[in-house]
Design a protein around this motif. Structure first.
Motif, PDB file in Angstrom:
ATOM      1  N   MET A  19      22.891 -12.680 -37.843  1.00 63.81           N
ATOM      2  CA  MET A  19      22.580 -13.592 -36.695  1.00 63.81           C
ATOM      3  C   MET A  19      22.019 -12.191 -35.908  1.00 63.81           C
ATOM      4  O   MET A  19      22.759 -11.062 -34.430  1.00 63.81           O
ATOM      5  CB  MET A  19      23.867 -13.914 -36.319  1.00 63.81           C
ATOM      6  CG  MET A  19      23.445 -14.803 -34.963  1.00 63.81           C
ATOM      7  SD  MET A  19      22.513 -16.261 -35.192  1.00 63.81           S
ATOM      8  CE  MET A  19      23.126 -16.965 -35.730  1.00 63.81           C
ATOM      9  N   PRO A  20      21.519 -12.145 -35.236  1.00 67.02           N
ATOM     10  CA  PRO A  20      20.432 -11.571 -34.217  1.00 67.02           C
ATOM     11  C   PRO A  20      20.656 -12.326 -32.694  1.00 67.02           C
ATOM     12  O   PRO A  20      21.346 -13.035 -32.385  1.00 67.02           O
ATOM     13  CB  PRO A  20      18.292 -12.410 -33.488  1.00 67.02           C
ATOM     14  CG  PRO A  20      18.783 -12.904 -35.440  1.00 67.02           C
ATOM     15  CD  PRO A  20      19.672 -13.333 -35.831  1.00 67.02           C
ATOM     16  N   SER A  40       9.116 -10.962 -43.185  1.00 61.55           N
ATOM     17  CA  SER A  40       9.256 -10.969 -41.302  1.00 61.55           C
ATOM     18  C   SER A  40       7.225 -10.212 -41.157  1.00 61.55           C
ATOM     19  O   SER A  40       6.842 -10.582 -39.772  1.00 61.55           O
ATOM     20  CB  SER A  40       9.672  -9.242 -40.681  1.00 61.55           C
ATOM     21  OG  SER A  40      10.125  -8.519 -41.963  1.00 61.55           O
ATOM     22  N   PRO A  96      17.102 -18.058 -35.472  1.00 61.08           N
ATOM     23  CA  PRO A  96      16.664 -16.342 -35.887  1.00 61.08           C
ATOM     24  C   PRO A  96      15.629 -16.346 -36.078  1.00 61.08           C
ATOM     25  O   PRO A  96      15.517 -15.225 -36.064  1.00 61.08           O
ATOM     26  CB  PRO A  96      18.170 -16.742 -36.832  1.00 61.08           C
ATOM     27  CG  PRO A  96      19.120 -17.717 -36.723  1.00 61.08           C
ATOM     28  CD  PRO A  96      18.733 -18.715 -35.839  1.00 61.08           C
ATOM     29  N   PRO A  97      15.171 -16.959 -37.022  1.00 58.74           N
ATOM     30  CA  PRO A  97      13.714 -16.527 -37.354  1.00 58.74           C
ATOM     31  C   PRO A  97      12.616 -15.879 -36.247  1.00 58.74           C
ATOM     32  O   PRO A  97      12.767 -15.022 -37.064  1.00 58.74           O
ATOM     33  CB  PRO A  97      12.761 -17.850 -38.348  1.00 58.74           C
ATOM     34  CG  PRO A  97      14.520 -18.505 -38.975  1.00 58.74           C
ATOM     35  CD  PRO A  97      15.664 -18.323 -37.218  1.00 58.74           C
ATOM     36  N   ALA A 130      19.669 -14.706 -30.154  1.00 60.26           N
ATOM     37  CA  ALA A 130      19.351 -15.826 -30.876  1.00 60.26           C
ATOM     38  C   ALA A 130      21.370 -16.713 -30.428  1.00 60.26           C
ATOM     39  O   ALA A 130      21.650 -17.436 -29.991  1.00 60.26           O
ATOM     40  CB  ALA A 130      19.719 -16.706 -32.123  1.00 60.26           C
ATOM     41  N   LEU A 131      22.413 -15.447 -30.704  1.00 59.87           N
ATOM     42  CA  LEU A 131      23.568 -16.040 -30.852  1.00 59.87           C
ATOM     43  C   LEU A 131      23.544 -16.244 -29.062  1.00 59.87           C
ATOM     44  O   LEU A 131      24.551 -17.562 -28.827  1.00 59.87           O
ATOM     45  CB  LEU A 131      23.987 -14.818 -30.699  1.00 59.87           C
ATOM     46  CG  LEU A 131      26.025 -14.875 -31.391  1.00 59.87           C
ATOM     47  CD1 LEU A 131      26.450 -16.130 -32.372  1.00 59.87           C
ATOM     48  CD2 LEU A 131      27.030 -13.656 -31.760  1.00 59.87           C
ATOM     49  N   ALA A 190      13.779 -14.662 -33.766  1.00 54.68           N
ATOM     50  CA  ALA A 190      14.210 -13.221 -33.135  1.00 54.68           C
ATOM     51  C   ALA A 190      13.544 -12.628 -33.726  1.00 54.68           C
ATOM     52  O   ALA A 190      14.416 -11.334 -33.196  1.00 54.68           O
ATOM     53  CB  ALA A 190      15.682 -13.748 -32.783  1.00 54.68           C
ATOM     54  N   ARG A 191      14.589 -12.901 -35.364  1.00 54.06           N
ATOM     55  CA  ARG A 191      14.081 -11.879 -35.959  1.00 54.06           C
ATOM     56  C   ARG A 191      12.249 -10.966 -35.768  1.00 54.06           C
ATOM     57  O   ARG A 191      11.793  -9.724 -35.851  1.00 54.06           O
ATOM     58  CB  ARG A 191      14.299 -12.015 -37.071  1.00 54.06           C
ATOM     59  CG  ARG A 191      15.843 -12.233 -37.417  1.00 54.06           C
ATOM     60  CD  ARG A 191      16.154 -12.311 -39.023  1.00 54.06           C
ATOM     61  NE  ARG A 191      17.443 -12.927 -39.477  1.00 54.06           N
ATOM     62  CZ  ARG A 191      18.256 -14.048 -39.687  1.00 54.06           C
ATOM     63  NH1 ARG A 191      16.782 -15.161 -40.135  1.00 54.06           N
ATOM     64  NH2 ARG A 191      19.613 -14.054 -39.956  1.00 54.06           N
ATOM     65  N   LEU A 218      21.190 -22.457 -33.519  1.00 51.64           N
ATOM     66  CA  LEU A 218      22.166 -21.222 -34.250  1.00 51.64           C
ATOM     67  C   LEU A 218      21.104 -21.078 -35.601  1.00 51.64           C
ATOM     68  O   LEU A 218      20.690 -20.058 -36.213  1.00 51.64           O
ATOM     69  CB  LEU A 218      23.237 -21.418 -34.190  1.00 51.64           C
ATOM     70  CG  LEU A 218      24.393 -20.096 -34.072  1.00 51.64           C
ATOM     71  CD1 LEU A 218      25.936 -21.715 -33.581  1.00 51.64           C
ATOM     72  CD2 LEU A 218      24.140 -19.180 -33.770  1.00 51.64           C
ATOM     73  N   CYS A 219      20.917 -22.697 -36.137  1.00 50.51           N
ATOM     74  CA  CYS A 219      20.386 -22.555 -37.551  1.00 50.51           C
ATOM     75  C   CYS A 219      18.586 -21.908 -37.353  1.00 50.51           C
ATOM     76  O   CYS A 219      17.898 -21.725 -38.592  1.00 50.51           O
ATOM     77  CB  CYS A 219      20.373 -24.148 -37.487  1.00 50.51           C
ATOM     78  SG  CYS A 219      21.178 -24.884 -38.111  1.00 50.51           S
TER      79      CYS A 219
END
Length: 204
Positions: free
Chosen positions: A1-2, A133, A70-71, A5-6, A73-74, A66-67
């Motif tokens: 988890m980035p 990515s 992440p994409p 995002a968290l 943030a990555r 949370l769902c």
């Protein structure tokens, strides 16, 4: 988890806990479309996304973030990337509030919540999910992505028009803000990806 995002997800219930301790539940920081004609209304476009209407509202947005955060943030790693992630999220929220305000000019009903900004993350994630990515977002005209957006738009409109959603009892659901936020995220993630690849060495 980035981490970005968290932290974003955790901040929502924490901010609502603080909001409960304000004398007016933070309503002076809400967004009032009627104030768009004066400078008083513009700060609310930003501060409204820091507020929520109930614990359910705050937690639902946190779980959604949370769902789908992440994409995005990555795609933007490192400390500078985290800063750009926050700017992207905030920009989606501002555009969502502005879109809602323009559609409800003159309304004195307060609007609160991060749903427009979170919907921006959802729109962006639709184009990023299922892709490596390095490949970047799916094309704007990708059939599956557009179908998913269309279905979510329809569900969002039905929920908004019926006036029922968890944690929104007795409150107007700003479904138009959700729709605008999703559209902004869907459209903006492409240019953001190209920009991040161009300046990629600066992230980290």
């Amino acid at each position: 988890m980035p981490p970005a995002a968290l932290v974003l997800a955790i901040s929502m219930p924490v901010l609502f806990w603080l909001q409960l301790r304000l004398p007016d539940m933070g309503l002076k920081w809400a967004f009032y479309p009627a104030d768009l004609t004066s400078t008083l209304g513009w700060p609310g476009i930003l501060t409204a996304m820091l507020l929520h209407g109930s614990w359910t509202h705050a937690i639902l947005n946190a779980v959604t973030a949370l769902c789908f955060a992440p994409p995005v943030a990555r795609m933007l790693p490192g400390r500078r990337g985290a800063g750009v992630f926050v700017l992207f999220y905030t920009g989606c929220g501002i555009m969502a509030s502005l879109g809602y305000g323009l559609l409800h000019q003159g309304s004195s009903d307060p609007m609160v919540g991060a749903s427009g900004a979170v919907s921006g993350l959802l729109g962006a994630a639709i184009r990023l999910m299922g892709r490596p990515s390095w490949a970047g977002p799916k094309p704007l005209d990708d059939r599956r992505a557009l179908t998913m957006v269309g279905v979510l738009f329809a569900i969002n409109a039905v929920v908004g028009l019926i006036g029922y959603a968890p944690g929104t009892e007795g409150a107007r659901i700003a479904w138009e803000a959700h729709a605008v936020g999703m559209a902004v995220g869907y459209l903006a993630i492409g240019p953001l990806f190209r920009w991040s690849r161009r300046w990629g060495p600066r992230f980290g």
